[in-house]
Design a protein around this motif. Structure first.
Motif, PDB file in Angstrom:
ATOM      1  N   ALA A 118      12.276   1.553  -9.624  1.00 17.80           N
ATOM      2  CA  ALA A 118      13.233   1.699  -8.308  1.00 17.80           C
ATOM      3  C   ALA A 118      12.680   1.036  -7.049  1.00 17.80           C
ATOM      4  CB  ALA A 118      13.628   3.189  -7.983  1.00 17.80           C
ATOM      5  N   LEU A 119      11.396   1.190  -6.873  1.00 19.37           N
ATOM      6  CA  LEU A 119      10.742   0.673  -5.907  1.00 19.37           C
ATOM      7  C   LEU A 119      10.612  -0.838  -6.040  1.00 19.37           C
ATOM      8  CD1 LEU A 119       9.057   0.795  -3.198  1.00 19.37           C
ATOM      9  CD2 LEU A 119       6.954   1.323  -4.450  1.00 19.37           C
ATOM     10  N   ALA A 120      10.206  -1.433  -7.036  1.00 12.93           N
ATOM     11  CA  ALA A 120      10.350  -2.803  -7.300  1.00 12.93           C
ATOM     12  C   ALA A 120      11.622  -3.398  -7.239  1.00 12.93           C
ATOM     13  CB  ALA A 120       9.813  -2.887  -8.835  1.00 12.93           C
ATOM     14  N   ASP A 121      12.600  -2.710  -7.575  1.00 16.27           N
ATOM     15  CA  ASP A 121      14.192  -3.241  -7.648  1.00 16.27           C
ATOM     16  C   ASP A 121      14.222  -3.492  -6.083  1.00 16.27           C
ATOM     17  OD1 ASP A 121      14.314  -2.793 -10.010  1.00 16.27           O
ATOM     18  OD2 ASP A 121      15.538  -0.970  -9.964  1.00 16.27           O
ATOM     19  N   VAL A 122      13.819  -2.850  -5.018  1.00 18.25           N
ATOM     20  CA  VAL A 122      13.986  -2.842  -3.646  1.00 18.25           C
ATOM     21  C   VAL A 122      13.219  -3.706  -3.155  1.00 18.25           C
ATOM     22  CG1 VAL A 122      13.868  -1.627  -1.252  1.00 18.25           C
ATOM     23  CG2 VAL A 122      14.998  -0.585  -3.338  1.00 18.25           C
ATOM     24  N   LEU A 123      11.870  -3.882  -3.304  1.00 19.86           N
ATOM     25  CA  LEU A 123      11.009  -4.708  -2.708  1.00 19.86           C
ATOM     26  C   LEU A 123      11.190  -6.270  -3.222  1.00 19.86           C
ATOM     27  CD1 LEU A 123       7.489  -2.935  -3.906  1.00 19.86           C
ATOM     28  CD2 LEU A 123       8.572  -3.353  -1.343  1.00 19.86           C
ATOM     29  N   PHE A 124      11.785  -6.366  -4.339  1.00 24.39           N
ATOM     30  CA  PHE A 124      12.080  -7.682  -4.808  1.00 24.39           C
ATOM     31  C   PHE A 124      13.358  -8.296  -4.600  1.00 24.39           C
ATOM     32  CE2 PHE A 124       8.159  -7.003  -7.428  1.00 24.39           C
ATOM     33  CZ  PHE A 124       7.251  -7.945  -7.303  1.00 24.39           C
ATOM     34  N   GLY A 125      14.214  -7.457  -3.945  1.00 21.29           N
ATOM     35  CA  GLY A 125      15.769  -7.701  -3.795  1.00 21.29           C
ATOM     36  C   GLY A 125      16.625  -7.528  -5.063  1.00 21.29           C
ATOM     37  N   SER A 129       4.871  -0.372  13.974  1.00 18.65           N
ATOM     38  CA  SER A 129       4.751  -1.770  14.457  1.00 18.65           C
ATOM     39  C   SER A 129       3.827  -2.664  14.005  1.00 18.65           C
ATOM     40  CB  SER A 129       4.369  -1.267  16.120  1.00 18.65           C
ATOM     41  OG  SER A 129       3.146  -0.802  16.074  1.00 18.65           O
ATOM     42  N   SER A 130       2.455  -2.136  13.294  1.00 15.93           N
ATOM     43  CA  SER A 130       1.744  -2.940  12.817  1.00 15.93           C
ATOM     44  C   SER A 130       1.898  -3.617  11.251  1.00 15.93           C
ATOM     45  CB  SER A 130       0.389  -2.087  12.780  1.00 15.93           C
ATOM     46  OG  SER A 130       0.034  -1.651  14.208  1.00 15.93           O
ATOM     47  N   ALA A 131       2.711  -2.771  10.460  1.00 17.13           N
ATOM     48  CA  ALA A 131       2.663  -3.114   8.989  1.00 17.13           C
ATOM     49  C   ALA A 131       3.878  -4.357   9.223  1.00 17.13           C
ATOM     50  CB  ALA A 131       3.172  -2.039   8.225  1.00 17.13           C
ATOM     51  N   ALA A 132       3.635  -5.223   8.154  1.00 18.37           N
ATOM     52  CA  ALA A 132       4.854  -6.140   8.079  1.00 18.37           C
ATOM     53  C   ALA A 132       5.926  -5.539   7.493  1.00 18.37           C
ATOM     54  CB  ALA A 132       4.364  -6.998   6.960  1.00 18.37           C
ATOM     55  N   ALA A 133       6.159  -4.356   7.041  1.00 21.25           N
ATOM     56  CA  ALA A 133       7.356  -3.872   6.506  1.00 21.25           C
ATOM     57  C   ALA A 133       6.987  -2.298   6.000  1.00 21.25           C
ATOM     58  CB  ALA A 133       7.912  -4.357   5.360  1.00 21.25           C
ATOM     59  N   LEU A 134       8.068  -1.523   6.356  1.00 18.96           N
ATOM     60  CA  LEU A 134       7.660  -0.043   5.893  1.00 18.96           C
ATOM     61  C   LEU A 134       8.878   0.624   5.267  1.00 18.96           C
ATOM     62  CD1 LEU A 134       5.947   2.607   6.410  1.00 18.96           C
ATOM     63  CD2 LEU A 134       7.230   2.793   8.682  1.00 18.96           C
ATOM     64  N   LEU A 135       8.733   1.045   4.203  1.00 21.28           N
ATOM     65  CA  LEU A 135       9.500   1.811   3.359  1.00 21.28           C
ATOM     66  C   LEU A 135       9.198   3.160   3.224  1.00 21.28           C
ATOM     67  CD1 LEU A 135       8.833  -1.276   1.777  1.00 21.28           C
ATOM     68  CD2 LEU A 135      11.414  -0.443   0.887  1.00 21.28           C
ATOM     69  N   GLN A 136      10.510   4.232   3.106  1.00 23.49           N
ATOM     70  CA  GLN A 136      10.279   5.567   2.969  1.00 23.49           C
ATOM     71  C   GLN A 136      10.730   5.852   1.543  1.00 23.49           C
ATOM     72  OE1 GLN A 136       8.932   8.484   4.510  1.00 23.49           O
ATOM     73  NE2 GLN A 136       9.088   9.019   2.498  1.00 23.49           N
ATOM     74  N   VAL A 155       2.675  -4.295   3.334  1.00 21.11           N
ATOM     75  CA  VAL A 155       3.980  -3.692   3.299  1.00 21.11           C
ATOM     76  C   VAL A 155       3.505  -2.117   2.835  1.00 21.11           C
ATOM     77  CG1 VAL A 155       5.941  -3.236   1.981  1.00 21.11           C
ATOM     78  CG2 VAL A 155       5.301  -5.526   2.512  1.00 21.11           C
ATOM     79  N   VAL A 156       3.940  -1.349   3.874  1.00 23.80           N
ATOM     80  CA  VAL A 156       3.396   0.107   3.547  1.00 23.80           C
ATOM     81  C   VAL A 156       4.634   0.797   2.947  1.00 23.80           C
ATOM     82  CG1 VAL A 156       2.830   2.224   4.945  1.00 23.80           C
ATOM     83  CG2 VAL A 156       1.835   0.070   5.470  1.00 23.80           C
ATOM     84  N   VAL A 157       4.488   1.628   2.135  1.00 23.03           N
ATOM     85  CA  VAL A 157       5.414   2.666   1.276  1.00 23.03           C
ATOM     86  C   VAL A 157       5.028   4.071   1.553  1.00 23.03           C
ATOM     87  CG1 VAL A 157       6.670   3.396  -0.779  1.00 23.03           C
ATOM     88  CG2 VAL A 157       6.010   1.020  -0.338  1.00 23.03           C
ATOM     89  N   TYR A 158       5.642   4.731   2.074  1.00 19.67           N
ATOM     90  CA  TYR A 158       5.481   6.313   2.460  1.00 19.67           C
ATOM     91  C   TYR A 158       6.007   7.051   1.198  1.00 19.67           C
ATOM     92  CZ  TYR A 158       4.454   5.869   7.455  1.00 19.67           C
ATOM     93  OH  TYR A 158       3.839   5.646   8.512  1.00 19.67           O
ATOM     94  N   SER A 159       5.266   7.537   0.224  1.00 19.08           N
ATOM     95  CA  SER A 159       5.665   8.318  -1.020  1.00 19.08           C
ATOM     96  C   SER A 159       5.381   9.724  -0.665  1.00 19.08           C
ATOM     97  CB  SER A 159       4.816   7.975  -2.055  1.00 19.08           C
ATOM     98  OG  SER A 159       5.176   8.831  -3.338  1.00 19.08           O
ATOM     99  N   SER A 160       6.630  10.386   0.018  1.00 18.20           N
ATOM    100  CA  SER A 160       6.187  11.785   0.523  1.00 18.20           C
ATOM    101  C   SER A 160       7.243  12.647   0.263  1.00 18.20           C
ATOM    102  CB  SER A 160       5.901  11.635   2.171  1.00 18.20           C
ATOM    103  OG  SER A 160       6.981  11.063   2.904  1.00 18.20           O
ATOM    104  N   GLY A 161       7.001  13.931   0.750  1.00 18.07           N
ATOM    105  CA  GLY A 161       8.324  14.926   0.690  1.00 18.07           C
ATOM    106  C   GLY A 161       8.633  15.450   1.887  1.00 18.07           C
ATOM    107  N   LYS A 162       8.204  14.763   3.007  1.00 17.50           N
ATOM    108  CA  LYS A 162       8.659  14.988   4.416  1.00 17.50           C
ATOM    109  C   LYS A 162       8.279  13.862   5.270  1.00 17.50           C
ATOM    110  CE  LYS A 162       6.317  18.999   4.694  1.00 17.50           C
ATOM    111  NZ  LYS A 162       5.953  20.067   5.338  1.00 17.50           N
ATOM    112  N   VAL A 192       0.821  -1.168   0.109  1.00 17.43           N
ATOM    113  CA  VAL A 192       0.073  -0.019   0.124  1.00 17.43           C
ATOM    114  C   VAL A 192       1.021   1.399   0.000  1.00 17.43           C
ATOM    115  CG1 VAL A 192      -0.238  -0.214   2.547  1.00 17.43           C
ATOM    116  CG2 VAL A 192      -1.674   1.022   1.037  1.00 17.43           C
ATOM    117  N   VAL A 193       0.571   2.099  -0.962  1.00 16.07           N
ATOM    118  CA  VAL A 193       1.568   3.225  -1.252  1.00 16.07           C
ATOM    119  C   VAL A 193       0.480   4.518  -0.812  1.00 16.07           C
ATOM    120  CG1 VAL A 193       2.947   4.660  -2.609  1.00 16.07           C
ATOM    121  CG2 VAL A 193       2.677   2.049  -3.005  1.00 16.07           C
TER     122      VAL A 193
END
Length: 775
Positions: free
Chosen positions: A583-590, A565-572, A549-556, A499-500
């Motif tokens: 780029a996001l897929a590159d990281v998500l899939f390793g 603590s609730s999400a399985a993973a969190l990325l900024q 998996v939560v992805v923050y797409s943000s400017g701050k 979820v983005v």
């Protein structure tokens, strides 16, 4: 149609013209003459009107109708008579129209004016040249998370390549402002909260841009980005010591060490003095102490603020003469458009004795000096033919660079049970208002850039070998939960949900058209939480039991600590590049092991701010946090009663799919003098089966000081690729001269004593230290 001569005839004609020209050419046109002699010679030939025209910005739209590209000859002649020193071209028009318009302007100046002084052709470019279909890189706040100055330098060189191809020779960037007030809308444009990191990246940007013979304009001089209440252009409160300790060092690194040809002053006031008329910073420090010899330009409409906002002169009608006398002698040499064009009063002020011609000559000399240094007189127009433009703009190489920089900038904040990287054959539900439908770019992109680029859904779909489904879930700007059921259904049927969510801004047309946004210039906030239905959407997805998996797409930073603590993973992923989804897929899939580190600390709540790591000694001395338990029970503390003054994620933090361990910290000398260099070394081992990059960070603590100083400061870093199962010796040089302070007499000194050299993976994750004694 162009006519041509046979080659031999053309050569003879050219030689004859050269002989004739050389015999009578003025000194300032002789590229072999010294810069100072050329400046002096040209200045002596200029009328007061010529000089004034160098100090006022023009605009391409004065002679080009950007709706159809037609020429307004009268507008051209008028603009080149009164506003000839520079002209702004940051408008979203076709490449060929822009390049032709620029060439018309430069050709007129070189061929139809008495002295033939070329102009600065100015546009935006903090994360990509501001023209449709040029390469869009991720936002500067993201660049800083890469901790990779070499990549930022390559990006800036790419921006220069694209700008020069259309004839643009000056870019308004980089920012050397610091993101220490997170409510401020322009956090995304900065390189983060730390002066050292910002200085290194701004320096890299200047070097990269100017390596392509495009002038940088470092902005916003100085201490702009910490306004009262976080509100754009509001006053900044601080003293001389804070100015010199915190805010000025990144500017000096970019301007002096980087060799920047121009500077933009700022909208705000600092300690009661407007930046656009601050003689102390613009002249005493910048010119007197630092020795800067080029020009400073105001921001758009900023000079008018002296009367209209700061109330230092009458504003109805505006007192242009007062503005000139406040700004020009203080060291603001050139006036940008967007206001009352007050500097056009210069000729009559000089004539009446209200302004010294010496002040004018000094400002014009600085402008000319920069033009001679960069070679504008020899090469005023750099545009390529229309058929060749695609060879320079949005090339496969620049697009790949955008993807690499973006991937290196993504920060892994949480990875519970090592759910990441995802398996490519997994059934993935991609959800969220920032996941697809538009590109969630940062500000300073051209209209309609948001329709072009790789979204998270695009990138995940392209990389996946399994099933990928998509639901928007909610609108970014709405409280409506009408889309939840479709999103929940997809999540229930999936192996994992991605979820983005986040913040959003607008392109340069929409941002000023009154459309909703939550970041960007003049878009400031009093909450850092997710807007509308975004947080409820995440709760609904978590309730399905499907790993999310939560992805923050943000400017701050986003302040939703429960997600950590609730999400399985969190990325900024701070505002992405045009390759953001890939780029996001590159990281998500390793395919890329995450190596980004936070360039700004994350508070738990906006009320906790500021939370920058380099707080002064005595701050945050007694953290006694209270909290609310999941069942609603109140556990009371004191600092704060129901919260913590400490960041949720600290500056420099970022996880990897690899595990790195550190050995003992060593120094090549334990005792040093103020002018020595000390090498800090540490062995770092990758104890995983996956290659990865670690950012080794060096923080220095001055143990006993004569004035209050930051508790520690970043003074070096190195991003090192370490193969799986191997150890790398990482060494970073520290200049002892950089360990000084501004003492009680406001003199910069390196005080004798002990300095603890901390080495770690973040500002809070210190893995070892050693003590340096300065004598």
């Amino acid at each position: 149609m162009r006519c041509s001569l046979p080659l031999g005839v053309a050569s003879l004609v050219a030689a004859a013209l050269a002989i004739s020209s050389d015999a009578s050419a003025p000194l300032y046109k002789d590229s072999s003459a010294s810069i100072e002699d050329r400046v002096s010679d040209l200045l002596s030939r200029m009328t007061i009107e010529d000089k004034t025209a160098q100090l006022v910005q023009g605009d391409l739209r004065n002679w080009i109708d950007i709706s159809d590209g037609t020429l307004n000859q009268t507008g051209l002649e008028w603009s080149m008579k009164y506003r000839a020193g520079s002209y702004y071209v940051g408008v979203a028009i076709p490449w060929e129209m822009l390049s032709d318009g620029i060439k018309i302007g430069q050709d007129y100046l070189m061929q139809n004016t008495t002295l033939g002084i070329p102009a600065w052709v100015q546009s935006e470019g903090i994360h990509g040249f501001l023209i449709p279909n040029a390469t869009i890189f991720n936002s500067p706040i993201a660049h800083a998370c890469s901790f990779n100055p070499a990549l930022v330098e390559k990006m800036a060189a790419a921006i220069a390549q694209e700008a020069r191809a259309l004839g643009v020779n000056q870019i308004f960037g980089p920012l050397a402002d610091l993101a220490r007030e997170l409510r401020f809308g322009r956090v995304e444009e900065t390189f983060g909260e730390d002066g050292y990191l910002t200085g290194e990246l701004a320096h890299a940007y200047v070097k990269g841009l100017q390596s392509g013979n495009v002038s940088a304009m470092v902005k916003h001089f100085a201490a702009f980005a910490s306004p009262e209440q976080g509100i754009n252009t509001a006053p900044v409160h601080g003293g001389e010591r804070e100015l010199r300790t915190t805010y000025l060092p990144p500017f000096k690194r970019a301007i002096i060490d980087g060799g920047a040809f121009s500077i933009m002053s700022a909208y705000h006031s600092y300690d009661g003095i407007p930046a656009v008329a601050d003689k102390h910073t613009l002249t005493d420090i910048l010119r007197g102490e630092w020795g800067y010899k080029y020009f400073v330009m105001s921001d758009a409409g900023a000079t008018d603020r002296l009367c209209v906002n700061f109330k230092m002169c009458k504003s109805n009608p505006i007192d242009s003469e007062a503005i000139v006398n406040l700004a020009l002698p203080a060291g603001n040499d050139v006036e940008m458009g967007g206001g009352s064009y007050n500097f056009e009063k210069i000729p009559e002020m000089v004539e009446s004795g209200k302004l010294s011609i010496d002040v004018v000559d000094e400002a014009v000399s600085r402008q000319l000096r920069a033009k001679f240094e960069i070679g504008l007189f020899e090469n005023p127009f750099t545009g390529v033919s229309a058929e060749d433009q695609t060879k320079y703009i949005n090339t496969p190489e620049t697009v790949e660079l955008a993807r690499q920089l973006d991937a290196e900038s993504i920060v892994l904040l949480e990875n519970h049970n090592n759910i990441l990287p995802l398996k490519k054959n997994a059934n993935i539900a991609v959800i969220g208002p920032m996941a697809h439908g538009y590109m969630n770019y940062g500000d300073y992109v051209p209209h309609p850039a948001q329709t072009r680029g790789v979204t998270p859904l695009d990138g995940i779909t392209a990389a996946s070998t399994g099933k990928v489904t998509y639901a928007q879930g909610c609108e970014r700007w709405s409280n409506s939960e009408d889309g939840f059921s479709a999103a929940v259904s997809l999540a229930q049927a999936a192996d994992v949900a991605v979820v983005v969510v986040g913040t959003w801004t607008r392109d340069q047309d929409e941002l000023w058209a009154g459309l909703n946004a939550t970041t960007g210039e003049h878009v400031d906030v009093n909450s850092l939480s997710l807007v509308g239905a975004q947080a409820p959407l995440i709760r609904a997805l978590l309730a399905t039991g499907t790993p999310t998996v939560v992805v923050y797409s943000s400017g701050k930073p986003v302040t939703e600590p429960w997600i950590s603590s609730s999400a399985a993973a969190l990325l900024q992923q701070f505002y992405p590049s045009e390759q953001g989804g890939n780029a996001l897929a590159d990281v998500l899939f390793g395919d890329v092991n995450p190596s980004g580190k936070l360039s700004v600390s994350f508070p738990r709540d906006v009320a906790d701010t500021p939370v920058y790591y380099d707080y002064l000694n005595s701050a945050r001395a007694y953290p006694d946090p209270g909290y609310v338990q999941e069942n609603g029970t109140l556990v009371f503390g004191h600092a704060y009663v129901l919260g913590s003054p400490l960041p949720l994620y600290d500056f420099g933090y970022g996880m990897s799919y690899s595990k790195f361990t550190y050995g003992a910290v060593t120094l090549d000398k334990s005792t040093a003098g103020p002018w020595d260099t000390v090498r800090v070394s540490v062995d770092v081992t990758n104890e995983s089966e996956r290659d990865g990059a670690e950012v080794v960070q060096i923080y220095v603590e001055d143990t006993v000081t004569s004035v209050v100083v930051p508790n520690k400061q970043l003074r070096g870093f190195s991003k090192v690729l370490i193969k799986a199962g191997t150890t790398e010796k990482v060494s970073v040089d520290i200049n002892v001269a950089d360990l000084g302070l501004w003492n009680i007499n406001m003199k910069y000194v390196v005080e004798p004593g002990d300095f603890v050299i901390h080495v770690g993976s973040s500002s809070n994750d210190i893995r070892g230290n050693a003590t340096l004694t300065v004598v």
